[in-house]
Design a protein around this motif. Structure first.
Motif, PDB file in Angstrom:
ATOM      1  N   TRP A 104       0.871  -1.182   0.000  1.00  0.00           N
ATOM      2  CA  TRP A 104       0.000   0.000   0.000  1.00  0.00           C
ATOM      3  C   TRP A 104       0.909   1.233   0.000  1.00  0.00           C
ATOM      4  N   PRO A 105       1.310   1.702  -1.178  1.00  0.00           N
ATOM      5  CA  PRO A 105       2.340   2.738  -1.286  1.00  0.00           C
ATOM      6  C   PRO A 105       1.996   4.052  -0.591  1.00  0.00           C
ATOM      7  N   LYS A 106       3.051   4.676  -0.109  1.00  0.00           N
ATOM      8  CA  LYS A 106       2.979   6.030   0.433  1.00  0.00           C
ATOM      9  C   LYS A 106       3.758   6.965  -0.475  1.00  0.00           C
ATOM     10  N   HIS A 107       3.293   8.204  -0.557  1.00  0.00           N
ATOM     11  CA  HIS A 107       4.010   9.255  -1.255  1.00  0.00           C
ATOM     12  C   HIS A 107       4.572  10.238  -0.234  1.00  0.00           C
ATOM     13  N   PHE A 108       5.486  11.078  -0.655  1.00  0.00           N
ATOM     14  CA  PHE A 108       6.051  12.121   0.206  1.00  0.00           C
ATOM     15  C   PHE A 108       5.948  13.425  -0.558  1.00  0.00           C
ATOM     16  N   VAL A 109       5.260  14.416   0.031  1.00  0.00           N
ATOM     17  CA  VAL A 109       4.963  15.656  -0.685  1.00  0.00           C
ATOM     18  C   VAL A 109       5.223  16.872   0.202  1.00  0.00           C
ATOM     19  N   VAL A 110       5.266  18.033  -0.447  1.00  0.00           N
ATOM     20  CA  VAL A 110       5.312  19.318   0.245  1.00  0.00           C
ATOM     21  C   VAL A 110       4.104  20.131  -0.196  1.00  0.00           C
ATOM     22  N   HIS A 111       3.290  20.554   0.762  1.00  0.00           N
ATOM     23  CA  HIS A 111       2.177  21.454   0.468  1.00  0.00           C
ATOM     24  C   HIS A 111       2.653  22.891   0.660  1.00  0.00           C
ATOM     25  N   SER A 120      -3.168  28.631   5.146  1.00  0.00           N
ATOM     26  CA  SER A 120      -2.584  27.352   5.544  1.00  0.00           C
ATOM     27  C   SER A 120      -1.078  27.416   5.339  1.00  0.00           C
ATOM     28  N   SER A 121      -0.336  26.933   6.324  1.00  0.00           N
ATOM     29  CA  SER A 121       1.121  26.959   6.274  1.00  0.00           C
ATOM     30  C   SER A 121       1.650  25.865   5.350  1.00  0.00           C
ATOM     31  N   LYS A 122       2.844  26.070   4.889  1.00  0.00           N
ATOM     32  CA  LYS A 122       3.577  25.039   4.155  1.00  0.00           C
ATOM     33  C   LYS A 122       3.874  23.877   5.106  1.00  0.00           C
ATOM     34  N   TYR A 123       3.776  22.645   4.602  1.00  0.00           N
ATOM     35  CA  TYR A 123       4.114  21.491   5.448  1.00  0.00           C
ATOM     36  C   TYR A 123       4.430  20.271   4.601  1.00  0.00           C
ATOM     37  N   THR A 124       5.230  19.372   5.169  1.00  0.00           N
ATOM     38  CA  THR A 124       5.526  18.093   4.530  1.00  0.00           C
ATOM     39  C   THR A 124       4.482  17.074   4.973  1.00  0.00           C
ATOM     40  N   ALA A 125       4.294  16.029   4.162  1.00  0.00           N
ATOM     41  CA  ALA A 125       3.293  15.005   4.502  1.00  0.00           C
ATOM     42  C   ALA A 125       3.559  13.737   3.709  1.00  0.00           C
ATOM     43  N   THR A 126       3.028  12.615   4.208  1.00  0.00           N
ATOM     44  CA  THR A 126       3.155  11.327   3.506  1.00  0.00           C
ATOM     45  C   THR A 126       1.771  10.739   3.238  1.00  0.00           C
ATOM     46  N   PRO A 127       1.073  11.224   2.221  1.00  0.00           N
ATOM     47  CA  PRO A 127      -0.274  10.722   1.927  1.00  0.00           C
ATOM     48  C   PRO A 127      -0.259   9.343   1.264  1.00  0.00           C
ATOM     49  N   GLU A 128      -1.440   8.715   1.212  1.00  0.00           N
ATOM     50  CA  GLU A 128      -1.612   7.448   0.510  1.00  0.00           C
ATOM     51  C   GLU A 128      -1.435   7.648  -0.991  1.00  0.00           C
ATOM     52  N   TRP A 129      -1.267   6.555  -1.688  1.00  0.00           N
ATOM     53  CA  TRP A 129      -1.192   6.605  -3.155  1.00  0.00           C
ATOM     54  C   TRP A 129      -2.542   6.934  -3.770  1.00  0.00           C
TER      55      TRP A 129
END
Length: 477
Positions: free
Chosen positions: A38-45, A71-80
């Protein structure tokens, strides 16, 4: 849990205060466990300002919440996929606040009978998304999430980790509207594993405890406390079942055994303390080891020398269902743009590598933004998973090669951070600094993937000789 929904993320969490670490950093960390594929991605909002009111609507359960305009900038690891929700799980925002959510837990039937979970209340999939971009301190994070739980309700029993440059907090949402949180003492740590863990709540000590507005009144009116002289959150709201002693407490026991070996305890103990002091100051690598651990040097290690029953008696910390593991490290002695490191290991922690990303980076490598449910080589998640899959059936043959790779990369990535920290302190223009930190983060990721791919290619080649159809001809024939 079904294949089509993500009801619980059965994880293991660690929180460490700044005086409990050798370098003075504050760290919160967690393994996100759900499915083997179940892959995870890594992103910057990016930082965003809306011109009109925005409303978050959960694709999981319909939970709705009006959001602030900025909304502030933040890193996150959402689902695929966001079909069942975003599950952003962990990140650091532009104000230097780190957050990890959630540590799935369970409340007892008695308290749930008095305050049931709310079907369309806030749950794991939404928590990071509606909280992290809108807070400037860890304490603000507890307060914001607590207000949401009290007004909108919660759909799950969960633990949530917060940290900033001054303090770390652990918050537990027990029932539909009841929650409590405790500040981790600076010289202490906590290991949590799918149980409600908070113990004695001191309502007068507002510097170190926060709770739902009417928590004490709720417990009193519903006669939920069996001790008139104590308010033990774990005893009032938690479960105390045989499954806890098999699934949860052994992981806490092992964590405390590693960090505080001077204290002798049992893996099935229901009285392991929530707060504990380490025998020695902790390094980030100590957290890496624990998140990747599976009861090494005990008879309970699935890869060890115990009996078949012993090796499968307890649920280990690192297991095949881990999607990603993270250590969110805040280093207060450094400027805001430099001090936050989002260490990310994709796939099974014991078979992966923690890669450092500066939290202020502009974007993430493209490989970290790809990956669907089926394997694809353009995905960083799947490339780490592939290496682990090659090692699994031939662990005695390939395990040492994997350990050597991990050790080599830990050294190289640690050195990279040391060098880039020093160089970054010489860059005074913010745009130039962020570009440099982004570049170094991408280089760290590229280095790790290059070495992983190299070992993968080597193991694929060598595995061709391990087929059961292979036949070794006698040289004398």
């Amino acid at each position: 849990m079904t294949d089509n929904t993500k009801d619980f993320s059965a994880c293991t969490s660690i929180l460490v205060g700044k005086k409990a670490t050798a370098d003075g950093s504050i760290m919160i960390a967690r393994n996100e466990d759900f499915k083997t594929a179940w892959p995870k991605h890594f992103v910057v909002h990016p930082h965003h300002k809306s011109l009109k009111q925005q409303t978050f609507i959960s694709s999981d359960n319909g939970f709705r919440l009006e959001l602030p305009l900025i909304s502030s900038k933040y890193t996150a690891t959402p689902e695929w996929t966001d079909q069942y929700g975003t599950f952003e799980e962990d990140g650091i925002n532009e104000d230097g606040v780190a957050m990890s959510a959630t540590e799935s837990a369970y409340a007892n039937e008695r308290v749930l009978g008095a305050d049931p979970l709310v079907k369309n209340g806030i749950g794991e999939e939404a928590i990071v998304t509606v909280v992290l971009p809108y807070i400037k301190t860890a304490r603000e994070g507890v307060a914001r999430l607590g207000k949401i739980v009290e007004t909108k309700g919660a759909s799950e029993t969960n633990g949530v980790l917060f940290a900033d440059n001054d303090e770390a907090w652990y918050m537990e949402i027990a029932t539909g509207h009841c929650w409590a949180a405790q500040r981790i003492p600076d010289d202490c740590y906590a290991v949590v594993a799918n149980q409600l863990a908070l113990e004695e709540i001191d309502f007068a000590d507002t510097a170190n405890f926060m709770t739902a507005t009417n928590l004490k009144k709720f417990v009193t009116e519903n006669r939920l406390n069996s001790d008139n002289f104590s308010f033990n959150f774990r005893k009032i709201f938690g479960t105390h079942e045989l499954s806890d002693e098999i699934y949860s407490t052994p992981r806490v026991w092992y964590g405390q055994k590693q960090f505080t070996p001077s204290i002798i305890s049992e893996p099935t103990s229901e009285s392991l303390p929530f707060i504990q002091k380490p025998d020695n100051l902790l390094h980030r690598e100590d957290l890496e080891f624990l998140l990747a651990s599976h009861f090494q040097r005990t008879v309970y290690d699935p890869l060890g020398v115990g009996t078949a029953e012993q090796k499968h008696r307890f649920r280990p910390i690192s297991l095949a269902e881990t999607q990603e593991s993270h250590i969110l490290q805040l280093r207060p002695w450094l400027p805001k743009e430099i001090n936050g490191l989002h260490w990310l290991a994709l796939g099974v922690t014991a078979q992966s590598v923690f890669v450092p990303f500066y939290a202020s980076l502009k974007d993430t490598p493209v490989e970290y933004q790809k990956g669907i449910e089926t394997f694809s080589f353009d995905s960083a998640y799947w490339r780490y998973k592939l290496l682990g899959i090659l090692v699994d059936p031939h662990y005695l043959t390939y395990g040492e090669k994997l350990k050597a790779l991990q050790k080599d990369l830990r050294i190289k990535l640690n050195h990279s951070v040391h060098i880039s920290d020093r160089q970054a302190l010489k860059i005074f223009k913010k745009d130039k600094l962020i570009s440099y930190l982004t570049k170094k983060s991408h280089e760290n990721a590229a280095l790790a993937l290059k070495e992983v791919d190299k070992l993968t290619a080597q193991l694929i080649t060598q595995s061709t000789d391990l087929s059961p159809l292979n036949f070794k001809t006698d040289e004398n024939l």
